[in-house]
Design an enzyme around this catalytic site. Structure first.
Site, PDB file in Angstrom:
ATOM      1  N   HIS A   1      -0.840   0.161  -9.965  1.00 59.00           N
ATOM      2  CA  HIS A   1      -1.539  -0.869  -9.093  1.00 59.00           C
ATOM      3  C   HIS A   1      -2.127  -2.076  -9.932  1.00 59.00           C
ATOM      4  O   HIS A   1      -3.217  -2.506  -9.747  1.00 59.00           O
ATOM      5  CB  HIS A   1      -2.561  -0.134  -8.166  1.00 59.00           C
TER       6      HIS A   1
ATOM      7  N   ARG B   1       0.965  -1.372   0.075  1.00 55.68           N
ATOM      8  CA  ARG B   1       0.071  -0.124  -0.055  1.00 55.68           C
ATOM      9  C   ARG B   1       0.967   1.293  -0.108  1.00 55.68           C
ATOM     10  O   ARG B   1       1.778   1.267   0.656  1.00 55.68           O
ATOM     11  CB  ARG B   1      -0.991   0.071   1.307  1.00 55.68           C
TER      12      ARG B   1
END
Lengths: 310, 310
Positions: free
Chosen positions: A273, A225
């Site tokens: 991502h 993250r």
């Protein structure tokens, strides 16, 4: 029996088709335009729901995450906690992450960035090859994803260590754990890979103090993250030579703003991502299995413990 | 006991040091300037010797190749054949090749080329991820190198097949062999990897007819020899869409001339014959072991059969 698909990012059609094959009796409802009567929704298959949104479905039996991380749910102060929330654990999700980790470890281990630069100049030159036994890879996080990547790296003969909250026993992997284990883990790591869950203990773990523990010219790969990283500290470490390069898949703000310095930093690779995307035909079998479990009165697999945060 | 190091491409110093540790009694002589008396040379450790050169050492006991391939020796019509020639088989050499194969298979499987293009434009977009079980990788050649790469690809769950002269039995790998096996092998292969030895049977195997057997938009990775490929046929296949991309490590002429069309073709990646470089500290143990074998009156390991060509 009705399932609500709630995601602004994932395509619904592959899921509709894959779930229809697994559970023909399940009715597929699509947020926000085809929800129907909120009290009829039994299951919510979700990614980043707006805060409070899941409160609108009073008869939910379980919340099923479309990803391995559940920080997108834990961030909702109004998340219904009287019903189970389940993380996605799926063969393709794990394999995709392992592919990404292997690819970038080999990329830096074998100097593929330097060879790409040479290619632009039509230059033909060798860079000495390093025995993988002498390349120290360190994995932050040894859960489902970290442990699979660790096993595959061991099979390729890298010197692999991992750091996690509690000690882990994975053949061939040196285990470090807890606050005291972090500095010695970092000190022996040439290529650092972050696969941690996002919790209050792991937030901002890639900061100035911890980066300073790494050997000179280490490499950092983040596929966990964005909030694990203090961006200014990472950029400073790249500029002062503590880090020689970084590959980053996750960011504080996603999509990464087009003017963010990461995009154009010469020693940073940005990926959108995509380290591991959910493959509907594979993950649908797991979701269907979890629904069957709940229908039988059991907890779903990989129910989240919001105390540990994963 | 004297060993002559004969290579215009490899650095001698790492070998001098590594062999001194393994065999302190071995005297290290360096071609062409420090050969000494030719009749005193017992062993030749060589890469691409000039034709006829090895004839100058009448008391050689064995020829030891600095690489896995021995086409650089077989090309010498005056090669002494009354003494054994040994191929290099080494952990680091095998691992380096497997790293290269995994890297480029993952590169194409996960669309890393498209993501690199997006990066230049600061573009954030996902490309659907394909289950590795649905990606058909095909290895031409299942020797030391091909079989190790095959095993690691199987562990990552790709659909792996191999083609070789004789049938092979590697768990999880579909085996094709012989002339009749080539067309069906190619027809089921999305990502084709060449790891063949260079023999009269394999020369120019990547030609128009064989490329036409591949499915549309296949990918080709060559980490064997340039002479396996008919360059014009490969370029035509890239331009007519039979191939969507190629990564090439080896060429008819090396270094690849700076004006060769491969360098600037948008769908070709050139690497400078670096797929696997010899790592002296690791390979020296194998060379020393082979010298000890010959001193004991045994054949060295991996003695070349010049009939099969490997």
């Amino acid at each position: 029996m009705k399932l609500l698909f709630l995601s602004a990012e994932d395509r619904a059609d592959p899921w509709r088709e894959a779930l229809a094959e697994e559970l023909p009796e399940l009715e597929f409802k699509l947020w926000p335009d085809d929800v129907g009567a909120p009290e009829d929704i039994d299951y919510a298959l979700v990614w980043k729901p707006p805060a409070g949104e899941l409160r609108n479905f009073p008869n939910l039996k379980a919340i099923l995450s479309l990803g391995a991380g559940i920080d997108h749910l834990a961030a909702d102060p109004e998340l219904p906690t009287h019903i189970p929330t389940s993380r996605l654990v799926d063969r393709c999700l794990t394999q995709g992450m392992t592919e990404y980790v292997l690819y970038w470890v080999i990329h830096y281990h074998r100097h593929m960035n330097a060879y790409a630069d040479m290619r632009v100049r039509h230059e033909w030159r060798h860079i000495p090859q390093v025995d993988p036994k002498r390349r120290r890879v360190g994995l932050l996080g040894l859960g489902e994803l970290g442990s699979d990547a660790a096993e595959k790296l061991v099979a390729l003969d890298y010197d692999v260590a991992g750091w996690s909250r509690t000690a882990k026993d994975i053949p061939g992997v040196t285990s470090f754990h807890g606050a005291d284990g972090l500095a010695p883990f970092l000190a022996r790591t040439d290529i650092l890979v972050c696969l941690l869950p996002m919790t209050d203990q792991t937030r901002a773990i890639i900061n100035k103090d911890n980066l300073a523990q790494l050997p000179e010219a280490a490499v950092f790969i983040n596929c966990a993250r964005g909030a694990h990283v203090v961006d200014d500290d990472l950029l400073a470490a790249l500029d002062n030579g503590r880090l020689s390069a970084a590959t980053l898949d996750v960011f504080h703000t996603e999509p990464l703003p087009a003017d963010h310095p990461y995009w154009s930093h010469p020693n940073v690779v940005v990926t959108p991502h995509m380290a591991s995307l959910t493959v509907a035909h594979s993950a649908a079998a797991y979701i269907a299995d979890n629904i069957r479990r709940v229908e039988r009165g059991e907890l779903p697999l990989n129910t989240v413990d919001f105390q540990t945060g994963y």
